[in-house]
Design a protein around this motif. Sequence first.
Motif, PDB file in Angstrom:
ATOM      1  N   VAL A  81       0.812  -1.230   0.000  1.00 48.13           N
ATOM      2  CA  VAL A  81       0.000   0.000   0.000  1.00 48.13           C
ATOM      3  C   VAL A  81       0.836   1.267   0.000  1.00 48.13           C
ATOM      4  O   VAL A  81       0.390   2.313  -0.455  1.00 48.13           O
ATOM      5  CB  VAL A  81      -0.916   0.113   1.247  1.00 48.13           C
ATOM      6  N   GLN A  99       0.401   5.188  -1.715  1.00 51.55           N
ATOM      7  CA  GLN A  99       0.039   6.165  -0.682  1.00 51.55           C
ATOM      8  C   GLN A  99       1.201   6.308   0.313  1.00 51.55           C
ATOM      9  O   GLN A  99       1.112   5.857   1.455  1.00 51.55           O
ATOM     10  CB  GLN A  99      -1.246   5.696   0.019  1.00 51.55           C
ATOM     11  N   ASP A 107      -6.392   3.722   9.003  1.00 53.23           N
ATOM     12  CA  ASP A 107      -6.511   3.540   7.548  1.00 53.23           C
ATOM     13  C   ASP A 107      -7.518   2.446   7.181  1.00 53.23           C
ATOM     14  O   ASP A 107      -8.468   2.698   6.430  1.00 53.23           O
ATOM     15  CB  ASP A 107      -5.132   3.202   6.966  1.00 53.23           C
ATOM     16  N   HIS A 142     -12.541   1.436   8.045  1.00 55.39           N
ATOM     17  CA  HIS A 142     -13.440   0.689   7.157  1.00 55.39           C
ATOM     18  C   HIS A 142     -13.989  -0.572   7.836  1.00 55.39           C
ATOM     19  O   HIS A 142     -15.181  -0.870   7.775  1.00 55.39           O
ATOM     20  CB  HIS A 142     -12.693   0.230   5.905  1.00 55.39           C
ATOM     21  N   TYR A 201      -1.305  -5.593   7.576  1.00 54.91           N
ATOM     22  CA  TYR A 201      -0.615  -5.403   6.298  1.00 54.91           C
ATOM     23  C   TYR A 201       0.724  -6.132   6.343  1.00 54.91           C
ATOM     24  O   TYR A 201       1.647  -5.799   5.609  1.00 54.91           O
ATOM     25  CB  TYR A 201      -0.424  -3.918   5.989  1.00 54.91           C
ATOM     26  N   TYR A 255      -7.620  -2.620  -7.248  1.00 58.86           N
ATOM     27  CA  TYR A 255      -8.515  -2.046  -6.229  1.00 58.86           C
ATOM     28  C   TYR A 255      -9.984  -2.174  -6.635  1.00 58.86           C
ATOM     29  O   TYR A 255     -10.826  -1.445  -6.114  1.00 58.86           O
ATOM     30  CB  TYR A 255      -8.241  -0.544  -6.067  1.00 58.86           C
TER      31      TYR A 255
HETATM   32  O1  89Y Z   1      -6.290   3.971   2.228  1.00 58.41           O
HETATM   33  C1  89Y Z   1      -6.902   2.714   2.126  1.00 58.41           C
HETATM   34  C2  89Y Z   1      -8.310   2.660   1.772  1.00 58.41           C
HETATM   35  O2  89Y Z   1      -9.129   3.472   2.100  1.00 58.41           O
HETATM   36  O3  89Y Z   1      -8.561   1.517   1.074  1.00 58.41           O
HETATM   37  C3  89Y Z   1      -7.375   0.767   0.874  1.00 58.41           C
HETATM   38  C4  89Y Z   1      -6.275   1.783   1.103  1.00 58.41           C
HETATM   39  O4  89Y Z   1      -6.019   2.434  -0.122  1.00 58.41           O
HETATM   40  C5  89Y Z   1      -4.956   1.232   1.598  1.00 58.41           C
HETATM   41  O5  89Y Z   1      -5.076   0.658   2.851  1.00 58.41           O
END
Ligand code: 89Y
Length: 342
Positions: free
Chosen positions: A161, A165, A178, A182, A232, A288
């Motif tokens: 990741v 990012q 992060d 979710h 991760y 993604y």
């Molecule tokens: O930032 C995160 C997200 O919101 O979904 C996956 C990610 O891009 C990496 O953990």
Amino acid sequence: MQKLTFAVFGTGFWSYYQLSGWKELEGVKPLALYNRTRSKAEEVAKQFNVPFVYDNPDELLEKHAHELDFIDIITDVDTHALFTGKGAKYGVNVICQKPMGPNLEVSGGMVETCRRAGVKFYIHENFRWQAPIRKLKEVLDSNVIGRAFKARVSFCSAFPVFENQPFLVELDQFILTDIGSHILDICRFLFGEASSLFCQTSRINPTIKGEDVANVLLQMQSGLSCYAEMSYASILEKEAFPQTLVSVEGEKGSVVLTHDFVLKITTRHGTSVTEGKPIVYPWVDPAYTVVHSSIVDCNRNILQDLQGIGKAETTGEDNFKTVQLVYAAYESARLNQVVYIS
Ligand code: 89Y
């Protein structure tokens, strides 16, 4: 119906997908982009045919606030509160990426600022909008497995990741903010509110600042016990990124959301299989897909709320309950104790 007009704050990695998501929907159009580095915003404006570009957020709002229905904040978390405050000051509704703010206090302040200013405030929390998660919710609501008493919600991966990012490397609090934002939101979406949790964290990757493993055991108000695991640092036989895998046990059976959006439902009569595949839009990054595809559904839900024809699920007030779980998890890990959710 007249098209709603918006401005985007931040034209980094995620903005391409967010703007592509908006493009899938009727009734909405981007008017202006802000980015610290103007050239980046100009590139994105060209791609999406956006008429105005700014490297000064106040100038954008001074010139256009009167014609904006909302601003869409797609910057890193550090500036979420700043831009939310500006939206509120200029009387423009705000949509902000997750995680809401850099800590519980600032996040609460953002909700309050928007409430006081009388502007709508939404968090772009898209994981609960993923097709397989919606399918799983349908299965649970059908009562085929009866009253659910136990669940595991799992996001364990070794996907790099940090390449897309890089700012994630620098976060003192990484995986719970992060991905935990979710995953804990999915737990709330599927099983309702939590009454307590216990969390343990660790950092396996020595090149990052924050924790990259978190195990959270939640007691839900319904009585269900939910194990939310995220990592991760997990080099597994089958890399699942960015899928969330779930298993739920109920009094009449069980349901498993396994790899590649397959759901297996088992009762005393046997096992049946169904699917919750995402729509693969031409603009999604294949690495993604399920996340990018859910952007459209999340945006649609917020848009319908703004248009007064639906109710948004991920309002700031609702998402603050997820933020509370994230920081309760940090608190629990710090104290090595169960934390009760008020
Ligand atoms: O930032 C995160 C997200 O919101 O979904 C996956 C990610 O891009 C990496 O953990």
